[in-house]
Design a protein around this motif. Structure first.
Motif, PDB file in Angstrom:
ATOM      1  N   VAL A 170     -74.469  77.283  47.735  1.00 25.99           N
ATOM      2  CA  VAL A 170     -73.604  77.000  48.809  1.00 25.99           C
ATOM      3  C   VAL A 170     -72.359  76.120  50.055  1.00 25.99           C
ATOM      4  O   VAL A 170     -72.145  75.102  50.398  1.00 25.99           O
ATOM      5  N   GLY A 171     -73.323  76.546  50.954  1.00 28.00           N
ATOM      6  CA  GLY A 171     -74.346  75.335  51.779  1.00 28.00           C
ATOM      7  C   GLY A 171     -73.975  73.808  51.258  1.00 28.00           C
ATOM      8  O   GLY A 171     -73.133  72.552  52.186  1.00 28.00           O
ATOM      9  N   LEU A 172     -74.912  73.241  50.660  1.00 28.63           N
ATOM     10  CA  LEU A 172     -75.236  72.342  50.020  1.00 28.63           C
ATOM     11  C   LEU A 172     -73.446  70.768  49.693  1.00 28.63           C
ATOM     12  O   LEU A 172     -72.915  70.465  50.352  1.00 28.63           O
ATOM     13  N   VAL A 173     -72.942  72.523  48.765  1.00 31.91           N
ATOM     14  CA  VAL A 173     -71.599  71.736  47.801  1.00 31.91           C
ATOM     15  C   VAL A 173     -70.466  71.858  48.968  1.00 31.91           C
ATOM     16  O   VAL A 173     -69.894  70.780  49.220  1.00 31.91           O
ATOM     17  N   MET A 174     -70.489  72.599  49.731  1.00 29.88           N
ATOM     18  CA  MET A 174     -69.172  73.067  50.626  1.00 29.88           C
ATOM     19  C   MET A 174     -69.436  71.709  52.014  1.00 29.88           C
ATOM     20  O   MET A 174     -68.537  71.387  52.665  1.00 29.88           O
ATOM     21  N   ALA A 175     -70.845  71.464  52.334  1.00 34.49           N
ATOM     22  CA  ALA A 175     -71.171  70.642  53.377  1.00 34.49           C
ATOM     23  C   ALA A 175     -70.780  69.751  53.594  1.00 34.49           C
ATOM     24  O   ALA A 175     -69.930  68.352  53.990  1.00 34.49           O
ATOM     25  N   GLY A 176     -71.314  69.256  52.110  1.00 39.52           N
ATOM     26  CA  GLY A 176     -70.166  67.607  51.067  1.00 39.52           C
ATOM     27  C   GLY A 176     -69.069  67.530  51.272  1.00 39.52           C
ATOM     28  O   GLY A 176     -68.584  66.427  51.492  1.00 39.52           O
ATOM     29  N   LEU A 177     -68.480  68.521  50.372  1.00 38.10           N
ATOM     30  CA  LEU A 177     -66.813  68.581  50.630  1.00 38.10           C
ATOM     31  C   LEU A 177     -66.101  68.062  51.682  1.00 38.10           C
ATOM     32  O   LEU A 177     -65.200  67.631  51.985  1.00 38.10           O
ATOM     33  N   MET A 178     -67.276  69.651  52.704  1.00 34.19           N
ATOM     34  CA  MET A 178     -65.888  69.196  54.531  1.00 34.19           C
ATOM     35  C   MET A 178     -66.235  67.474  54.897  1.00 34.19           C
ATOM     36  O   MET A 178     -64.982  66.929  55.585  1.00 34.19           O
ATOM     37  N   LEU A 179     -67.665  66.674  54.983  1.00 29.53           N
ATOM     38  CA  LEU A 179     -67.827  65.633  55.675  1.00 29.53           C
ATOM     39  C   LEU A 179     -66.984  64.296  54.676  1.00 29.53           C
ATOM     40  O   LEU A 179     -66.299  63.884  55.013  1.00 29.53           O
ATOM     41  N   LEU A 180     -66.793  65.178  53.312  1.00 32.98           N
ATOM     42  CA  LEU A 180     -66.132  64.240  52.327  1.00 32.98           C
ATOM     43  C   LEU A 180     -64.346  64.284  53.353  1.00 32.98           C
ATOM     44  O   LEU A 180     -63.514  62.777  52.660  1.00 32.98           O
ATOM     45  N   ALA A 181     -64.007  65.578  53.237  1.00 34.63           N
ATOM     46  CA  ALA A 181     -62.456  65.288  53.766  1.00 34.63           C
ATOM     47  C   ALA A 181     -62.707  65.205  54.659  1.00 34.63           C
ATOM     48  O   ALA A 181     -61.185  64.503  55.488  1.00 34.63           O
ATOM     49  N   LEU A 182     -62.675  64.755  55.705  1.00 42.49           N
ATOM     50  CA  LEU A 182     -63.044  64.758  57.214  1.00 42.49           C
ATOM     51  C   LEU A 182     -62.883  62.853  57.165  1.00 42.49           C
ATOM     52  O   LEU A 182     -62.668  62.509  57.898  1.00 42.49           O
ATOM     53  N   LYS A 183     -64.456  62.225  55.830  1.00 42.86           N
ATOM     54  CA  LYS A 183     -64.335  60.835  56.154  1.00 42.86           C
ATOM     55  C   LYS A 183     -63.127  60.328  55.755  1.00 42.86           C
ATOM     56  O   LYS A 183     -61.708  59.320  55.599  1.00 42.86           O
ATOM     57  N   LYS A 184     -62.228  60.909  54.712  1.00 41.66           N
ATOM     58  CA  LYS A 184     -60.413  60.033  54.420  1.00 41.66           C
ATOM     59  C   LYS A 184     -59.689  60.882  55.492  1.00 41.66           C
ATOM     60  O   LYS A 184     -58.769  60.223  55.554  1.00 41.66           O
ATOM     61  N   TRP A 185     -59.713  62.440  56.003  1.00 40.65           N
ATOM     62  CA  TRP A 185     -58.586  62.064  56.755  1.00 40.65           C
ATOM     63  C   TRP A 185     -58.917  61.159  58.012  1.00 40.65           C
ATOM     64  O   TRP A 185     -57.903  60.496  58.538  1.00 40.65           O
ATOM     65  N   ARG A 186     -60.241  60.910  58.609  1.00 37.38           N
ATOM     66  CA  ARG A 186     -60.188  59.557  59.903  1.00 37.38           C
ATOM     67  C   ARG A 186     -61.350  58.652  59.201  1.00 37.38           C
ATOM     68  O   ARG A 186     -62.733  58.581  59.612  1.00 37.38           O
ATOM     69  N   PRO A 187     -60.614  57.897  58.248  1.00 40.57           N
ATOM     70  CA  PRO A 187     -62.094  56.589  57.900  1.00 40.57           C
ATOM     71  C   PRO A 187     -62.690  55.768  59.060  1.00 40.57           C
ATOM     72  O   PRO A 187     -64.077  55.495  58.562  1.00 40.57           O
TER      73      PRO A 187
END
Length: 490
Positions: free
Chosen positions: A165-182
């Motif tokens: 869960v930690g691996l998947v959720m952290a990866g998704l959160m990072l992708l969301a941050l990069k999309k929000w503020r690239p």
């Protein structure tokens, strides 16, 4: 606390004091072994100076223990059948405690020295399972009878699922941050920020979030790992001083009345549903066995045990009025009544309402057995908090630079910490012990994958090997030490 040693022989008191010292030493080591998991990102990203980070982490670890409840603590206690501990001799119990503590301390210190983020949770659970299995084998019993297999499976599943869960959720959160503020500077490493604009600290809001999430993770770590220390300390006290700790002496008359009422209601339920339940549970009334037998809870003893419990607690306003032996008997009865109710609540023949009623009655039954004195909580909180303030350097570098092929960016640190803090917090709330180490390491790995930074095979291999070996190694080590002590000092 000083009353703990009253009415004890000098040798027994010294041995018990030594056992308590080792428990707190384990928790101290757990503190500095796992500190880097909470402060690694905030130190590596230069969001906080190292000395302030570890002091803040120590304070929030302390608060996490004090405010975290006891759900995880008793998940640890119930890993072993507690009535087993209540029926072993003091010497036998001491060997068990020393063996599991020695195994946990040796493995924790070894992995810390090598800079490997190994799990203190795995270490403790493996050590407890090792002495339980060894005890069963030494008494010519089925090896799995030495542990609570259902509880062990639940705990092992939580330890297995939470890193994923930690691996998947952290990866998704990072992708969301990069999309929000690239184009944000939060996606820089400390070295890149320094080379770009000469600043060593992360951007203000990123820095604020890093600090807040680090302290939040420290609190979550204290609430989960600190409870494991409380559970271990209660395991020692219940096993080695059962007359004083078998029941919560501070229980009010109202709590005792609720316990008796819960037992009566259970008896009425079993009586009225005996024919329906007898195909799955043997509820035949055997007056020759009014108490649970040693090392085993039998459903056939349920109804006479309820009668015995009601008789013993009739008009009792305080557990202090009971003799030490009666407290042990009452605890054994309550544990076995809970065990029978747990089995009954899983039967398909019962309705959802009936199962819910049994679960509520179980909570009333365990209200005066699942407790911890305030001094136990404070002692563990201090040991963990003080341990948190030392020993962090070896693992910070591993987490910051040696999991991925590139250094950690500010946004990766945020994503990993926020995910880990949330996952550990939920686990503490649901009463499941998880590995702070493995959740954060997996979260960092998830952000490295999402950032296309790649993973360093050598470090990942070391972490995985430690993850795989910790349980069997500590089980063998604690079981072997327990067997050797029993043979040498019998």
């Amino acid at each position: 606390m000083l009353d703990l040693f009253s009415d004890m022989e000098l040798t027994a008191a010294l041995m018990l004091g030594l056992a308590l010292f080792f428990v707190l030493a384990y928790e101290f080591i757990n503190g500095f072994h796992d500190t880097a998991n909470a402060v690694a990102t905030v130190i590596y990203t230069k969001a906080m100076p190292a000395h302030l980070a570890v002091i803040g982490s120590g304070i929030f670890n302390f608060l996490g223990v004090m405010l975290g409840g006891l759900g995880v603590a008793y998940a640890i206690v119930h890993l072993l059948p507690v009535d087993l501990l209540l029926n072993v001799g003091v010497g036998h119990g001491l060997y068990m405690v020393y063996a599991l503590l020695a195994a946990a301390i040796i493995w924790n210190l070894g992995t810390w020295y090598l800079g490997i983020p190994a799990s203190s949770s795995h270490t403790l659970i493996g050590s407890i399972m090792g002495v339980g299995i060894a005890n069963a084998l030494m008494n010519n019993q089925y090896w799995l009878s030495g542990i609570n297999t259902k509880k062990a499976i639940d705990i092992l599943l939580s330890l297995l699922i939470s890193p994923t869960v930690g691996l998947v959720m952290a990866g998704l959160m990072l992708l969301a941050l990069k999309k929000w503020r690239p184009d944000s500077r939060m996606h820089m490493t400390p070295e890149e920020r320094k080379n770009t604009d000469g600043k060593k600290h992360p951007p203000f809001w990123t820095r604020t979030t890093l600090i807040a999430s680090a302290m939040g993770m420290s609190f979550a770590h204290g609430s989960n790992d600190g409870q494991k220390g409380i559970g271990l300390l209660m395991l020692v006290l219940i096993g080695l001083a059962p007359a004083k700790f078998a029941l919560d002496i501070e229980s009010t008359s109202y709590q005792i009345e609720r316990t008796v009422d819960a037992a009566k209601h259970m008896g009425e339920f079993y009586e009225s549903n005996r024919d329906r339940l007898n195909g799955s549970l043997d509820l035949s009334y055997n007056s020759d066995h009014p108490l649970p037998v040693l090392f085993k809870c039998e459903s056939a003893s349920t109804l006479p045990a309820i009668s015995t419990l009601v008789e013993k607690l009739n008009s009792v306003k305080s557990y202090e009025s009971l003799s030490g032996e009666d407290r042990r008997v009452v605890r054994r009865i309550l544990l076995c009544l809970d065990d029978t109710a747990k089995k009954a609540s899983k039967l398909d023949i019962l309705s959802k309402k009936e199962k819910a009623d049994l679960d509520r009655l179980r909570k009333d039954l365990s209200a005066t057995t699942e407790y911890a004195p305030q001094w136990v909580i404070v002692a563990v909180a201090l040991a963990l908090g003080l341990g948190t303030m030392v020993g962090w350097k070896r693992i910070v570098l591993t987490v910051g630079e040696k999991i991925g092929n590139k250094g950690m960016t500010y946004s990766q640190g945020n994503a990993a910490q926020l995910t880990a803090a949330a996952a550990i917090g939920v686990a503490s709330w649901t009463g499941m012990p998880v590995s702070t180490t493995h959740i954060l390491s997996s979260a960092v790995a998830g952000t490295m994958i999402a950032n296309k930074s790649g993973l360093q095979g050598g470090t990942v291999k070391s972490i995985v090997i430690a993850w795989v070996l910790t349980l069997p190694a500590t089980m063998l080590l604690s079981g072997g030490l327990f067997w050797a002590a029993s043979v040498l000092f019998a």
